[in-house]
Scaffold this motif. Structure first.
Motif, PDB file in Angstrom:
ATOM      1  N   THR A 105       0.805  -1.193   0.094  1.00 44.50           N
ATOM      2  CA  THR A 105       0.114  -0.042   0.050  1.00 44.50           C
ATOM      3  C   THR A 105       0.728   1.565   0.010  1.00 44.50           C
ATOM      4  N   LYS A 106       2.051   1.161   0.255  1.00 46.62           N
ATOM      5  CA  LYS A 106       2.888   2.406   0.560  1.00 46.62           C
ATOM      6  C   LYS A 106       4.235   2.362  -0.361  1.00 46.62           C
ATOM      7  N   GLU A 112       2.357  12.971   4.948  1.00 46.61           N
ATOM      8  CA  GLU A 112       3.650  12.134   4.563  1.00 46.61           C
ATOM      9  C   GLU A 112       4.069  12.786   3.465  1.00 46.61           C
ATOM     10  N   ALA A 113       3.257  13.401   2.230  1.00 49.23           N
ATOM     11  CA  ALA A 113       4.069  13.861   0.880  1.00 49.23           C
ATOM     12  C   ALA A 113       4.672  15.186   1.617  1.00 49.23           C
ATOM     13  N   ALA A 114       4.335  15.845   2.357  1.00 51.30           N
ATOM     14  CA  ALA A 114       4.871  17.028   2.833  1.00 51.30           C
ATOM     15  C   ALA A 114       6.563  16.774   3.603  1.00 51.30           C
ATOM     16  N   ALA A 115       6.350  15.607   4.465  1.00 51.62           N
ATOM     17  CA  ALA A 115       7.470  15.240   5.189  1.00 51.62           C
ATOM     18  C   ALA A 115       8.566  14.590   4.139  1.00 51.62           C
ATOM     19  N   SER A 116       8.029  13.840   3.296  1.00 54.77           N
ATOM     20  CA  SER A 116       8.930  13.522   2.245  1.00 54.77           C
ATOM     21  C   SER A 116       9.654  14.380   1.323  1.00 54.77           C
ATOM     22  N   LEU A 117       9.381  15.580   1.265  1.00 55.67           N
ATOM     23  CA  LEU A 117      10.331  16.801   0.680  1.00 55.67           C
ATOM     24  C   LEU A 117      11.616  16.695   1.363  1.00 55.67           C
ATOM     25  N   SER A 118      11.570  16.591   2.715  1.00 57.54           N
ATOM     26  CA  SER A 118      12.768  16.745   3.409  1.00 57.54           C
ATOM     27  C   SER A 118      13.362  15.785   4.399  1.00 57.54           C
ATOM     28  N   ALA A 119      12.697  14.698   4.006  1.00 56.82           N
ATOM     29  CA  ALA A 119      13.188  13.271   4.841  1.00 56.82           C
ATOM     30  C   ALA A 119      13.214  12.257   3.839  1.00 56.82           C
ATOM     31  N   PRO A 120      14.015  11.371   3.916  1.00 60.20           N
ATOM     32  CA  PRO A 120      14.193  10.072   3.193  1.00 60.20           C
ATOM     33  C   PRO A 120      12.580   9.113   3.575  1.00 60.20           C
ATOM     34  N   PRO A 121      12.329   8.463   2.544  1.00 60.62           N
ATOM     35  CA  PRO A 121      10.926   7.827   2.537  1.00 60.62           C
ATOM     36  C   PRO A 121      10.771   7.032   3.698  1.00 60.62           C
ATOM     37  N   TRP A 122      11.900   6.137   4.222  1.00 65.06           N
ATOM     38  CA  TRP A 122      12.056   5.328   5.370  1.00 65.06           C
ATOM     39  C   TRP A 122      11.722   6.185   6.671  1.00 65.06           C
ATOM     40  N   ARG A 123      12.099   7.234   6.645  1.00 66.07           N
ATOM     41  CA  ARG A 123      11.747   8.028   7.860  1.00 66.07           C
ATOM     42  C   ARG A 123      10.325   8.552   7.964  1.00 66.07           C
ATOM     43  N   VAL A 124       9.768   8.661   6.756  1.00 69.06           N
ATOM     44  CA  VAL A 124       8.319   9.065   6.431  1.00 69.06           C
ATOM     45  C   VAL A 124       7.606   7.961   7.179  1.00 69.06           C
ATOM     46  N   LEU A 125       7.896   6.780   6.758  1.00 67.86           N
ATOM     47  CA  LEU A 125       7.209   5.600   7.382  1.00 67.86           C
ATOM     48  C   LEU A 125       7.334   5.557   8.635  1.00 67.86           C
ATOM     49  N   TRP A 126       8.459   5.744   9.307  1.00 70.21           N
ATOM     50  CA  TRP A 126       8.624   5.460  10.624  1.00 70.21           C
ATOM     51  C   TRP A 126       8.384   6.646  11.485  1.00 70.21           C
ATOM     52  N   SER A 127       8.045   7.872  11.163  1.00 69.07           N
ATOM     53  CA  SER A 127       7.779   8.739  11.969  1.00 69.07           C
ATOM     54  C   SER A 127       6.304   9.529  11.791  1.00 69.07           C
ATOM     55  N   PRO A 186     -13.133  11.676   4.397  1.00 69.44           N
ATOM     56  CA  PRO A 186     -12.828  10.851   2.886  1.00 69.44           C
ATOM     57  C   PRO A 186     -11.422  10.621   2.987  1.00 69.44           C
ATOM     58  N   SER A 187     -10.934   9.679   2.219  1.00 67.68           N
ATOM     59  CA  SER A 187      -9.785   9.022   1.953  1.00 67.68           C
ATOM     60  C   SER A 187      -8.819  10.114   1.572  1.00 67.68           C
ATOM     61  N   SER A 188      -7.637  10.434   2.209  1.00 65.97           N
ATOM     62  CA  SER A 188      -6.841  11.316   1.496  1.00 65.97           C
ATOM     63  C   SER A 188      -6.046  10.891   0.521  1.00 65.97           C
ATOM     64  N   ARG A 189      -5.102  11.729  -0.417  1.00 67.18           N
ATOM     65  CA  ARG A 189      -4.504  11.361  -1.414  1.00 67.18           C
ATOM     66  C   ARG A 189      -3.295  10.430  -0.888  1.00 67.18           C
ATOM     67  N   THR A 190      -3.250   9.167  -1.218  1.00 71.18           N
ATOM     68  CA  THR A 190      -2.221   8.277  -0.841  1.00 71.18           C
ATOM     69  C   THR A 190      -0.649   8.507  -1.233  1.00 71.18           C
ATOM     70  N   TRP A 191       0.237   8.727  -0.228  1.00 69.84           N
ATOM     71  CA  TRP A 191       1.806   8.743  -0.310  1.00 69.84           C
ATOM     72  C   TRP A 191       2.126   7.520  -0.660  1.00 69.84           C
ATOM     73  N   ARG A 192       3.149   7.454  -1.643  1.00 76.96           N
ATOM     74  CA  ARG A 192       3.758   6.223  -2.021  1.00 76.96           C
ATOM     75  C   ARG A 192       5.286   6.380  -2.011  1.00 76.96           C
ATOM     76  N   TRP A 193       5.890   5.322  -1.401  1.00 74.10           N
ATOM     77  CA  TRP A 193       7.538   5.552  -1.599  1.00 74.10           C
ATOM     78  C   TRP A 193       7.940   5.086  -3.112  1.00 74.10           C
ATOM     79  N   GLU A 194       8.243   5.678  -3.855  1.00 72.33           N
ATOM     80  CA  GLU A 194       8.563   5.522  -5.247  1.00 72.33           C
ATOM     81  C   GLU A 194       9.809   4.693  -5.357  1.00 72.33           C
TER      82      GLU A 194
END
Length: 543
Positions: free
Chosen positions: A61-62, A147-162, A261-269
């Protein structure tokens, strides 16, 4: 300092923990021992299934995994495979005389699927799809913008963790408790491998006339059946408090996200190599859960005797596989007919009741504590205990004025219908509550202001929006009824058993060609129904 609203929100969980501890202390020494044995098994299964299921759910899912929808649907199909089919398949693969078991005989034979190791593994395999589906459903409600905002300044694994994982903590707790309760109320696998748990103990001694309590209780109250069974009641209450925590958490979750409503899903590309590596890992897990056991059943079904230069030997033949699969429906059609009749009655009853209870959950202004308590008991009572309760209710002596219940008990499917309805009602109720959570509150309030009663709101507003959920719930409970064993096995009337009971009895003599053929056909039927349910749910989300 904890605020008053926060304290009130945690109060039911603290009360449940207190009741669970008191129930454990109230158990007699022997019952406390098997209860702790049960919790040990359940926790061991949770430690295996929950982390693995979380990892698979996050990958599906992510991340931009190829074929993630098909893989997630496959895990949804696995929800409908009953425990005894998992046990049959893995015994065919790695049990004594299994496909991949090193040859041996007598005391020298060794099997990987055996004892505690086999019990924990099979329960973990059966629990993992539930964890995957629960966590995957919860990720649809995570804060994608954050999640999308955090991904601009942090690596994806840290977004998942935090960000992602902290938002999933309630769902992870629900999945863990669901796994614990699911293990605690079952006796199918523990009966195969002779592991002493609460449900297994009750099932084992049921034929002797009931559950024998500890000696001190017998001395203090030899004439009181209620006090003599206080240890049994305390052990059941311990499981019921855990189930209450699950249902209360689900209820609060559905109330909180009813109109969100379901928000826009952020995914680790992931890059190309990472995508295919992660996809191979998920596919490997899926094949380990189902692919290897099915191949083992196919292999065992196709084994036949063939004369060679060295004498008669057992070899795999396609013709033998075809012959066994063609003979199985005719040899077991009476048992299959019993299962179909019982499944139709159970699915219809619990779906109707589940609609009413689910709508009550959706429209209640206060916590429906009584309903939650009753559903918790229905969910947490081990199958053999529920069977004993129904036997006490329906089985009466010839001179009793309730003897007419005994005739129904002996000559109809009333008893198995009753125990299966009780066991599956919480599942149907929560499924319908999840479906009704999508009905807008504004429509409900408008109908209420205009004077529409609850049944008019249900028929005119909710049902047109959720009829696919109703159909999926009926099919789901129908499939679960066909696979139910733990409670049904004690109350089935004389005559033909259900296919589940028949197959369970045959499994005690080994997984050979005829048993493997029946298991394959039943597995195919259940997976066909499960595929229809998954397709209906997917269609509902896409429309």
């Amino acid at each position: 300092m904890i605020s008053l609203p926060a304290f009130r929100s945690k109060l039911p969980f603290a009360a449940a923990a207190f009741v669970a501890l008191a129930a454990l202390l109230a158990c007699g020494e022997r019952v406390r021992g098997i209860t702790l044995n049960t919790l040990y098994l359940a926790v061991a299964v949770a430690l295996v299934a929950v982390p693995a299921g979380m990892l698979v759910a996050l990958l599906l899912t992510k991340t931009n995994l190829p074929g993630r929808r098909i893989l997630l649907a496959a895990f949804g199909v696995l929800l409908f495979v009953p425990l005894y089919l998992h046990a049959a398949a893995w015994q065919a693969a790695l049990g004594v005389s299994g496909w991949l078991t090193p040859p041996g005989n007598g005391l020298d034979s060794w099997a990987w699927i055996d004892g505690w190791r086999g019990t924990i593994w099979i329960h973990s395999i059966a629990a993992m799809p539930w964890v995957v589906c629960l966590v995957a459903a919860a990720t649809r409600r995570t804060n994608g913008e954050a999640e999308a905002a955090a991904s601009l300044s942090a690596p994806p694994w840290r977004v998942l963790w935090s960000i992602t994982l902290p938002s999933l903590r309630p769902t992870i707790a629900i999945a863990t408790l669901w796994t614990i309760v699911g293990v605690a109320v079952e006796m199918t696998v523990t009966d195969f491998f002779q592991i002493r748990t609460f449900a297994e103990e009750v099932y084992t001694v049921a034929a002797t006339g009931g559950f024998q309590t500890d000696k001190p209780l017998d001395d203090y109250a030899p004439q009181s059946p209620w006090l003599m069974n206080i240890s049994l009641a305390a052990g059941t209450l311990l499981l019921a408090t855990i189930a209450f925590t699950i249902l209360l958490s689900v209820y609060r979750y559905l109330r909180e996200f009813a109109d969100r409503p379901s928000s826009r899903t952020w995914r680790w590309e992931l890059r190309r190599g990472g995508r295919w590596g992660a996809g191979s890992l998920v596919l490997l897990v899926l094949l380990a859960i189902l692919g290897l056991p099915i191949l083992a059943l196919i292999y065992k079904t196709g084994l036949g005797a063939q004369q060679t230069s060295d004498g008669w030997q057992r070899v795999w033949m396609l013709s033998e596989l075809r012959a066994e699969l063609s003979r199985a429906p005719g040899s077991h059609y009476r048992e299959a007919l019993q299962s179909l009749k019982l499944g139709l009655a159970v699915a219809s009853a619990v779906t109707l009741l589940g609609i009413a209870i689910g709508w009550r959950f959706r429209t209640a202004r206060r916590w429906p504590v009584v309903l939650l308590c009753l559903l918790s008991l229905a969910l947490a009572v081990p199958g053999p205990v529920l069977g004993l309760i129904v036997i006490r209710l329906l089985n009466h002596s010839y001179d009793s004025h309730l003897y007419w219940l005994t005739q129904l008990y002996d000559q109809t499917l009333l008893a198995p219908w009753l125990v299966q309805s009780v066991r599956l009602l919480p599942v149907a109720s929560m499924a319908m509550a999840a479906g009704f959570a999508g009905v807008p509150t504004a429509l409900i309030e408008t109908a209420r202001v205009e004077g529409a009663r609850w049944h008019q709101q249900l028929l005119r507003i909710a049902f047109p929006l959720t009829w696919r959920t109703v159909l999926a719930t009926w099919l789901m409970t129908f499939a679960l009824s066909i696979g139910e064993l733990a409670a049904t096995i004690l109350v089935m009337p004389p005559g033909r058993p259900t296919l589940a009971i028949h197959l369970f009895n045959l499994l005690h003599y080994g997984v050979e060609d005829q048993v493997s053929a029946v298991a394959l056909l039943l597995l195919g039927l259940l997976m066909l129904i499960a595929t229809a349910v998954v397709a209906i749910v997917g269609w509902r989300r896409s429309t």
